[in-house]
Design an enzyme around this catalytic site. Structure first.
Site, PDB file in Angstrom:
ATOM      1  N   ASP A  76       0.860  -1.163   0.000  1.00  0.00           N
ATOM      2  CA  ASP A  76       0.000   0.000   0.000  1.00  0.00           C
ATOM      3  C   ASP A  76       0.911   1.232   0.000  1.00  0.00           C
ATOM      4  O   ASP A  76       2.083   1.130   0.370  1.00  0.00           O
ATOM      5  CB  ASP A  76      -0.875  -0.040   1.259  1.00  0.00           C
ATOM      6  CG  ASP A  76      -1.616   1.251   1.462  1.00  0.00           C
ATOM      7  OD1 ASP A  76      -2.313   1.676   0.524  1.00  0.00           O
ATOM      8  OD2 ASP A  76      -1.483   1.852   2.552  1.00  0.00           O
TER       9      ASP A  76
ATOM     10  N   ASP B  31      -0.066   5.171   0.904  1.00  0.00           N
ATOM     11  CA  ASP B  31      -0.269   6.158   1.978  1.00  0.00           C
ATOM     12  C   ASP B  31      -0.426   5.483   3.338  1.00  0.00           C
ATOM     13  O   ASP B  31      -1.301   4.641   3.522  1.00  0.00           O
ATOM     14  CB  ASP B  31      -1.508   7.013   1.679  1.00  0.00           C
ATOM     15  CG  ASP B  31      -1.413   7.712   0.318  1.00  0.00           C
ATOM     16  OD1 ASP B  31      -0.284   8.016  -0.107  1.00  0.00           O
ATOM     17  OD2 ASP B  31      -2.457   7.947  -0.308  1.00  0.00           O
TER      18      ASP B  31
END
Ligand SMILES: [Zn+2]
Length: 202
Positions: free
Chosen positions: A10, A12
């Site tokens: 991922d 952020d």
């Protein structure tokens, strides 16, 4: 040809510091130790691919081009810190909820790529010839963990960013680690031990 193993990351809250609706490249800031973690992946036999929901595009906070500039900035920060790099980046610019006055209608669709759907993972697997059964998903939200499970990946939740507190899905990761570096160390160690075990059984 041997299929590749991949660590899906991922973005952020996992690689860069979580900021709500990040949509300006000057606001991107690396998580402590993230570059070191990615360097470790680069030096291993895993490739590393970012998959990220970016509904900021559908919400018209930035254009698709600006969203990609943020990715380029992230790559630049990683490279500057220690020469680490991402093998690929996939983003979902969509969002399914219509009806906001400022929205970008083109991207307000119920797509197949928005996590926890696995469209981005399937696309990456096809493009890079990835063996999903030997791959991992690492992220800071239950959405990331659900995505990993949906795709048949091993999952690690990191306690940076939202640290699983989004509570959107009631789902448990295979492991929970403090940050990306600890997650990658654990994952590479397990992978090494599995290889060793295989060798001893031959
Ligand atoms: Zn999408």
């Amino acid at each position: 040809m041997n299929k590749k193993k991949c660590i899906f990351l991922d973005r952020d809250g996992t690689i860069n510091v979580y900021k709500e609706l990040l949509h300006k490249q000057e606001d991107i800031e690396l998580e402590k130790n993230a570059a070191e973690a990615i360097k470790m992946i680069n030096d291993s036999d895993f490739i590393c691919i970012v998959i990220s929901n970016q509904p900021v595009v559908a919400r018209n906070l930035c254009s698709l081009e600006e969203a990609w500039n943020i990715n380029r900035k992230l790559e630049e920060l990683l490279y500057k810190e220690n020469g680490s790099y991402l093998d690929d980046i996939f983003i979902c610019p969509h969002h399914p909820d219509k009806g906001y006055p400022e929205e970008n209608k083109e991207y307000k669709i119920d797509c197949d790529c928005r996590k926890p759907k696995i469209g981005m993972i399937l696309e990456a697997a096809k493009k890079h010839n990835i063996d999903l059964s030997k791959s991992y998903m690492v992220g800071d939200t239950t959405i990331d963990i659900m995505t990993g499970k949906n795709a048949g990946l091993q999952t690690i939740l990191v306690k940076t960013g939202l640290a699983g507190q989004d509570k959107i899905f009631n789902v448990n990761a295979n492991f929970v680690k403090d940050d990306l570096l600890k997650a990658i160390k654990k994952l590479l160690e397990d992978d090494f031990n599995a290889k060793l075990k295989c060798r001893n059984m031959e």
